[in-house]
Motif scaffolding. Structure first.
Motif, PDB file in Angstrom:
ATOM      1  N   THR A 141      19.932 -31.279  14.625  1.00 56.23           N
ATOM      2  CA  THR A 141      18.928 -30.266  14.973  1.00 56.23           C
ATOM      3  C   THR A 141      18.782 -30.046  16.478  1.00 56.23           C
ATOM      4  OG1 THR A 141      17.242 -31.965  14.788  1.00 56.23           O
ATOM      5  CG2 THR A 141      17.527 -30.514  12.879  1.00 56.23           C
ATOM      6  N   ARG A 145      15.934 -23.583  13.597  1.00 61.86           N
ATOM      7  CA  ARG A 145      16.246 -24.976  13.899  1.00 61.86           C
ATOM      8  C   ARG A 145      15.618 -25.907  12.851  1.00 61.86           C
ATOM      9  NH1 ARG A 145      18.529 -26.650  18.383  1.00 61.86           N
ATOM     10  NH2 ARG A 145      18.187 -24.728  19.537  1.00 61.86           N
ATOM     11  N   ARG A 149      18.312 -28.235   9.849  1.00 60.86           N
ATOM     12  CA  ARG A 149      17.913 -29.434   9.120  1.00 60.86           C
ATOM     13  C   ARG A 149      18.521 -29.464   7.718  1.00 60.86           C
ATOM     14  NH1 ARG A 149      11.942 -29.684   6.801  1.00 60.86           N
ATOM     15  NH2 ARG A 149      12.966 -28.042   5.583  1.00 60.86           N
ATOM     16  N   CYS A 192      25.544 -27.308  12.286  1.00 70.34           N
ATOM     17  CA  CYS A 192      25.303 -27.458  13.731  1.00 70.34           C
ATOM     18  C   CYS A 192      26.616 -27.494  14.520  1.00 70.34           C
ATOM     19  CB  CYS A 192      24.508 -28.734  13.984  1.00 70.34           C
ATOM     20  SG  CYS A 192      25.355 -30.217  13.449  1.00 70.34           S
TER      21      CYS A 192
END
Ligand SMILES: *Cc1c(COP(=O)(O)O)cnc(C)c1O
Length: 415
Positions: free
Chosen positions: A47, A252, A257, A262
């Motif tokens: 994250t 985000r 999550r 990412c």
């Protein structure tokens, strides 16, 4: 472009690679505040990560936004932009001339998740496109420069439609980059990029990024995902808790999550390097592409050439919407001859290479009919703008004379 990293005395001048999944704390109350979004802090690289944050800050400054979230790929960036706004039952209005992967995402894959899309021909009049909007439409999607059609979006027409129907205007700016075009100044609300192309510039890494201009009103009541409590974060309401940029906070907090797409720190380091020379590379890509397009236009073995910098309509859009007089580095052309001749032409190239990629410093060619679009029938290929003779060229930053000589000897070998 030095933004994104401001070293203090004695610290590394270059953005460091923080190759760490995790970040140390010694106070459980502070960890609690970070984990419940009451306080910002890096916790786990999925994250957020300092190297990734450096890249995000730099691209955000170049685009002029309120912030950015980097992703694992350009595909992940477009998925983030859409899934952060839409949920099952929602609808998207999108240009029909999208990058193939994005078209498939919108047309087929998201349908399985209950998100549908209607497509418009980008040059259709506004009143035709307006007919596609429904009460459940939640965003308008386009690309600054279509791939492989190379059409430049009519930002005036489309941003007016997005405002009229009160939906965010989302634009993939991969082929133009902020050096050629800054869509936030043209009425766009969310920008996506495949960083794997010009931002990287050297064909080393896959990644993407989503940038928010922070100006769209998510609190109109049409976007309950932003205004209603998120039970997975103690009932946070994104528009209340993060009034400056609820889109980014939610992206985000939820997308990274839960979906986990990412960007890794090493790729962020390379994209940061790429951004430092982007303003030098883009003009050169455009100059070389125009020079090669002009040469091909006059070659007896070439049936046609498509480059926005060549035709008056394309030049008009460049003058109106672009920051520089040249277009991007992508052009397409038709080789006179059958598939065997096309195969021979590609084999003879010495500077340009046959690869499935664009945006590299080195010139690349691709024959979509036998590669990226090979699974389609010929009528489907034609509908996607792919003719059997089409060669797509991603013109690099080599010497223009060398490039022209290379294409000349490969085409002349067909006689
Ligand atoms: C390549 C590309 C994508 C997909 O990006 P990846 O980084 O390959 O996932 C999306 N949009 C456009 C316009 C592209 O050129």
């Amino acid at each position: 472009m030095q933004a994104g990293h401001t070293p203090k005395v004695g610290e590394p001048r270059i953005l460091p690679i923080v190759q760490s999944t995790t970040f140390k704390y010694d106070d459980i109350d502070q960890v609690h505040r970070v984990m419940t979004l009451q306080e910002f802090g890096f916790k786990y690289t999925r994250t957020g990560n300092p190297t990734v944050a450096g890249f995000e800050e730099k691209i955000n400054l170049l685009e002029g936004g309120a912030g950015a979230v980097a992703t694992a790929s350009g595909q992940a960036a477009n998925l983030l932009a859409i899934s952060n706004i839409c949920r099952a039952g929602d609808h998207i209005v999108a240009a029909s001339t999208l990058y193939g992967g994005t078209f498939t995402l919108l047309h087929s894959t998201l349908k399985k998740f209950g998100i549908s899309a209607s497509f418009f021909e980008p040059e259709a009049p506004a009143r035709e496109i307006a007919k596609l909007f429904r009460p459940e439409t939640r965003l308008l999607f386009g690309e600054t420069i279509g791939n492989p059609g190379l059409n430049i979006l009519d930002f005036d027409k489309l941003s007016a439609l997005a405002r009229r129907f009160d939906v965010p205007f989302v634009v993939d700016n991969t082929l133009a980059t902020p050096v050629l075009c800054t869509p936030f100044k043209l009425g766009v609300n969310i920008i996506t990029h495949s960083a794997s192309k010009y931002i990287d510039g050297h064909a080393t890494s896959i990644g993407g990024v989503v940038i928010d201009d922070g100006n769209f009103n998510w609190a109109s009541g049409k976007f309950p995902e932003f205004t209603e409590p998120d039970s997975t974060y103690n009932g946070v309401r994104y528009t209340e808790k993060f009034p400056q940029a609820p889109f980014l906070a939610k992206a985000r907090a939820q997308f990274l999550r839960d979906f986990g797409g990412c960007l890794n720190p090493f790729n962020a380091f390379l994209f940061n390097l790429g951004l430092e020379t982007l303003h030098l590379r883009m003009p050169r890509h455009g100059e070389n592409a125009l020079a090669l397009a002009r040469f091909l236009q006059n070659h007896p073995r070439v049936a046609w050439v498509n480059y926005p910098g060549l035709d008056p309509a394309g030049r008009k859009r460049i003058a109106r919407y672009f920051l520089q007089k040249n277009g991007s580095g992508i052009l397409t052309f038709g080789v006179k001859g059958d598939r065997k001749a096309i195969g021979q032409f590609v084999k003879k190239l010495r500077v340009a290479a046959l690869v499935v990629h664009i945006g590299d410093a080195r010139t690349s060619v691709l024959h979509p009919a036998s590669s990226t679009h090979a699974q389609l029938t010929e009528p489907q290929q034609r509908a996607a703008g792919i003719t059997p003779d089409l060669i797509r060229v991603s013109v690099g930053i080599e010497d223009a004379g060398d490039l022209i000589a290379d294409f000349d000897q490969a085409l002349s070998s067909l006689d």
